[in-house]
Design a protein around this motif. Structure first.
Motif, PDB file in Angstrom:
ATOM      1  N   THR A  83       2.426   7.787   5.361  1.00 17.15           N
ATOM      2  CA  THR A  83       1.001   7.535   5.142  1.00 17.15           C
ATOM      3  C   THR A  83       0.808   6.909   3.767  1.00 17.15           C
ATOM      4  OG1 THR A  83       0.763   9.831   4.375  1.00 17.15           O
ATOM      5  CG2 THR A  83       0.226   9.370   6.684  1.00 17.15           C
TER       6      THR A  83
ATOM      7  N   ALA B 102      -4.016   5.016  -0.136  1.00 20.26           N
ATOM      8  CA  ALA B 102      -5.088   4.019  -0.089  1.00 20.26           C
ATOM      9  C   ALA B 102      -5.354   3.449  -1.481  1.00 20.26           C
ATOM     10  CB  ALA B 102      -6.363   4.658   0.460  1.00 20.26           C
TER      11      ALA B 102
ATOM     12  N   ASN C  86       3.853   3.708  -2.941  1.00 19.63           N
ATOM     13  CA  ASN C  86       4.001   3.406  -1.514  1.00 19.63           C
ATOM     14  C   ASN C  86       5.371   2.811  -1.211  1.00 19.63           C
ATOM     15  OD1 ASN C  86       1.467   4.367  -0.957  1.00 19.63           O
ATOM     16  ND2 ASN C  86       0.487   2.357  -0.958  1.00 19.63           N
TER      17      ASN C  86
ATOM     18  N   ARG D 180      -5.883   2.747   6.330  1.00 23.61           N
ATOM     19  CA  ARG D 180      -5.475   3.183   4.994  1.00 23.61           C
ATOM     20  C   ARG D 180      -6.626   3.061   3.996  1.00 23.61           C
ATOM     21  NH1 ARG D 180       0.444   0.071   4.972  1.00 23.61           N
ATOM     22  NH2 ARG D 180       1.185   1.016   6.930  1.00 23.61           N
TER      23      ARG D 180
END
Length: 254
Positions: free
Chosen positions: A160, A163, A184, A209
């Motif tokens: 995941t 964001a 990320n 996201r």
């Protein structure tokens, strides 16, 4: 028919539980426990009083005791799904003088247990070569243990990516001033390693996201909108269905 679920991760996975079908039962939730800590030896160097929050105290004590595998083994025979997310790896770990590692969680820091440790401690943050070396070894050993317990097909690992903005275009607040794209990329490498070991890793779609502007746990790049949480719930239910079909095929082949 009841379906037993275990979560090893964070609120990213836990928040999806209420969206699951009613037959799902959460038998165990292990949070604030880095894989490095989970696969470390327990330590006796961090005694202290219980925290006021039962959940926070349980998480801290479990991390100090490195109790993840103990809990997995307790429920392995009855598990239908094991969910793993890496969000709490963001916290890094602390190396203690006895050679053990504990997660550098808010619970650990606020408990002030580290202040009583005699000897040198070392903070090991994510995005460092030292963290990667320790994490890769820990993940390999953990997933090997899960395979031996027959849980590979019952496990789903969530990738995941954090964001960068809300749906409205507002910047998501950073965590510890970490660069979100760099985090990320790091987690992507972690997931690639686990995928290479034969485990199912699912990637949150790009169009989901987004950081929630009003998340109940506060603003953070890993606190997603409801649509992302619903997607996670779907992945859990799909994993349970596929695993159940595999078990049925194996039983019919005997």
């Amino acid at each position: 028919m009841q379906k037993n679920l275990m979560i090893y991760g964070s609120c990213v996975s836990r928040d999806a539980f209420p969206l699951l079908d009613p037959e799902f039962r959460l038998v165990s939730y292990v949070a604030r426990q880095s894989m490095i800590s989970a696969m470390s030896k327990p330590t006796d160097l961090l005694p202290g009083d219980a925290l006021s929050s039962a959940f926070q105290d349980r998480s801290l004590v479990g991390d100090i005791r490195s109790n993840l595998l103990q809990l997995v083994r307790r429920f392995a025979g009855d598990l239908d799904v094991l969910v793993i997310d890496l969000t709490d790896e963001r916290l890094g770990v602390v190396r203690l003088p006895d050679g053990s590692h504990v997660t550098r969680s808010h619970e650990l820091v606020s408990s002030e247990r580290l202040k009583a440790v005699q000897g040198r401690t070392q903070d090991i943050r994510i995005l460092t070569e030292r963290h990667w070396t320790l994490w890769e070894s820990a993940a390999t050993r953990l997933l090997g243990a899960l395979s031996q317990m027959g849980l590979r097909e019952k496990t789903v690992i969530l990738n995941t990516p954090w964001a960068e903005t809300t749906h409205g275009g507002e910047p998501a607040p950073p965590f510890w001033n970490f660069d979100t794209p760099e985090v990320n990329a790091y987690f992507s490498e972690c997931c690639a390693h686990m995928r290479s070991l034969g485990f199912k890793v699912v990637d949150l779609p790009e169009d989901l996201r987004y950081a929630a502007a009003d998340h109940k746990w506060g603003a953070a790049p890993y606190h997603f909108e409801d649509s992302a949480i619903a997607w996670i719930a779907d992945q859990i239910q799909e994993t349970a269905a596929v695993a159940a079909s595999a078990v049925l095929r194996d039983s019919e082949a005997v």
